[in-house]
Design an enzyme around this catalytic site. Sequence first.
Site, PDB file in Angstrom:
ATOM      1  N   LEU A 195     -97.788 -22.691  10.192  1.00  0.00           N
ATOM      2  CA  LEU A 195     -98.248 -21.325  10.501  1.00  0.00           C
ATOM      3  C   LEU A 195     -99.758 -21.172  10.490  1.00  0.00           C
ATOM      4  O   LEU A 195    -100.306 -20.326  11.206  1.00  0.00           O
ATOM      5  CB  LEU A 195     -97.554 -20.322   9.571  1.00  0.00           C
ATOM      6  CG  LEU A 195     -96.114 -20.044  10.051  1.00  0.00           C
ATOM      7  CD1 LEU A 195     -95.260 -19.429   8.964  1.00  0.00           C
ATOM      8  CD2 LEU A 195     -96.117 -19.153  11.297  1.00  0.00           C
ATOM      9  N   PHE A 241     -94.390 -25.256   2.469  1.00  0.00           N
ATOM     10  CA  PHE A 241     -94.597 -26.088   3.661  1.00  0.00           C
ATOM     11  C   PHE A 241     -94.803 -25.267   4.927  1.00  0.00           C
ATOM     12  O   PHE A 241     -95.315 -25.767   5.923  1.00  0.00           O
ATOM     13  CB  PHE A 241     -93.430 -27.071   3.825  1.00  0.00           C
ATOM     14  CG  PHE A 241     -92.154 -26.497   4.388  1.00  0.00           C
ATOM     15  CD1 PHE A 241     -91.317 -25.731   3.611  1.00  0.00           C
ATOM     16  CD2 PHE A 241     -91.781 -26.744   5.703  1.00  0.00           C
ATOM     17  CE1 PHE A 241     -90.124 -25.218   4.123  1.00  0.00           C
ATOM     18  CE2 PHE A 241     -90.598 -26.242   6.218  1.00  0.00           C
ATOM     19  CZ  PHE A 241     -89.771 -25.468   5.427  1.00  0.00           C
ATOM     20  N   LYS A 242     -94.419 -23.999   4.887  1.00  0.00           N
ATOM     21  CA  LYS A 242     -94.560 -23.160   6.084  1.00  0.00           C
ATOM     22  C   LYS A 242     -96.008 -23.037   6.530  1.00  0.00           C
ATOM     23  O   LYS A 242     -96.287 -22.815   7.699  1.00  0.00           O
ATOM     24  CB  LYS A 242     -94.030 -21.752   5.799  1.00  0.00           C
ATOM     25  CG  LYS A 242     -92.631 -21.710   5.257  1.00  0.00           C
ATOM     26  CD  LYS A 242     -91.623 -22.085   6.291  1.00  0.00           C
ATOM     27  CE  LYS A 242     -90.235 -22.044   5.712  1.00  0.00           C
ATOM     28  NZ  LYS A 242     -89.201 -22.262   6.690  1.00  0.00           N
ATOM     29  N   ASP A 243     -96.951 -23.162   5.582  1.00  0.00           N
ATOM     30  CA  ASP A 243     -98.366 -23.053   5.944  1.00  0.00           C
ATOM     31  C   ASP A 243     -98.790 -24.142   6.923  1.00  0.00           C
ATOM     32  O   ASP A 243     -99.700 -23.935   7.728  1.00  0.00           O
ATOM     33  CB  ASP A 243     -99.251 -23.192   4.690  1.00  0.00           C
ATOM     34  CG  ASP A 243     -99.161 -21.979   3.769  1.00  0.00           C
ATOM     35  OD1 ASP A 243     -99.067 -20.848   4.269  1.00  0.00           O
ATOM     36  OD2 ASP A 243     -99.190 -22.192   2.529  1.00  0.00           O
TER      37      ASP A 243
END
Length: 469
Positions: free
Chosen positions: A120, A115-117
């Site tokens: 980011l 989920f960080k994408d």
Amino acid sequence: MRYISTRGAAPALEFDDVLLAGLARDGGLYVPETWPSLTTEAIRALRGKSYADIAVAVMQPFLIGETGGKIGDGDFTAMVKDAYAAFRHQAVVPLKQIDQSLWLMELFHGPTLAFKDVALQLVGRLYDHVLKARKQRVTIIGATSGDTGSAALEACRDRDAIDIFILHPKGRVSEVQRRQMTTIDSANVFNIALEGTFDDCQDMVKAMFNDHAFRDRVNMSAVNSINWARVMAQIVYYVVGAVALGAPDRRIGFSVPSGNFGNVYAGYGARQMGLDIAPLIIGSNRNDILARFFNTAAMQITQVEPSLSPSMDIQVSSNLERLLFDLYGRDGQALAAAMGDFRKAGRMTAPRQSWKQVETLFAAAAFDDKATLAAMGDLYKRTGELIDPHSAIGIAAAEAKRADPEIPIIALATAHPAKFPEAVERATGRRPDLPDHLADLYDRSERMTVLPNNLERVKDFVLASRRNQ
Ligand SMILES: Cc1ncc(COP(=O)(O)O)c(C=O)c1O
Ligand SMILES: N[C@@H](CCOP(=O)(O)O)C(=O)O
């Protein structure tokens, strides 16, 4: 929109400065001075819109400065569209129905499968835009328990204006997670395997920010959820999910596997903006400091234990400070004192006056590895879905804590199962394959530097390695 520090002693900043600043100079985290409002009509108008269109509508108010905003609307829209066009699913964060009232939101269709994408990919583009406009360079230093690292490196690799150093706890991330970071062959990327835990990595990053001479010398910046822009971009998928299931005419709940409390805090942010979401269910692994806090109003730091969900092997959840700021009536001085005492004594009790409000909004439960495997196996049997151990904790927490069957719950699937193939195979008997773009991950050569948990050694390494002298 101005941003203020949770510790009350740093100057308020506008969006572009907050993007580059990272930790406030008083050691606090930036939060909006006031939350922009999402009215019922505005939410209704989002129905049927694409992820990118909703993202622009939700985030734009956060960018507007007192002089009208320094990132132009057209530029911002172009960055948002470009960021989400790179995702492998047209819906960006597709919803899958599990049963009558439980949905899974897949947040792992970005380049690094976590989920960080979602945040980011946009933050990398914002950096490019602002650094180019200011003709500036930065040294980004980040801490990861596994997923922020690769998402940040992917978003910031091959940039002349950025050197990026990522600290991960040596031997405490999955092999896929480690390789995703250490096989990036780019001159501006530096991987540090720190002999310590994720909490040591995060403390080290904060200590570097609090060393003003060092932070100014390297022009230090942050890709962790220390950076407000990370939280802002995560608010969007709460709105997208709620609107898809009937908001604003229906209340929606979310269940979130939690470690550093950034993801849940973004849900809290969506609610502060006016979205009727509750409960926000928090799932912890055996490192259950958050679950204990939300169930007892007290928290105590204990030894961090490795688990099957390593990205959540965290004791000191950075973003809880942003929630505590509100619980302390936005009194930065009082919170600074409380945080100081917490780090000295290793324990803290929540302020009584605001606890009722917390109880109406949050619920929490913790699951050990056995329960995590059981949740993965059970979901596979019921639906044929393979999920990763972190997402399994979200599902287990939703099932344990959902109180009203009429409120649909969206469980956030935070990582692709192929990032944790051993755990998935143990639970289901099936080993998930990596997507094509990562199929040769195990053949690529790795590059990292092992360093002791020693602030001076890490600072020396940064000073000696960075290109932006
Ligand atoms: C796969 C996965 N799930 C859950 C979490 C916990 O999220 P947060 O730290 O925002 O609470 C993380 C780490 O951030 C993660 O990488
Ligand atoms: N679980 C995270 C820990 C860092 O969280 P962040 O949201 O502050 O970047 C990780 O995978 O690195």
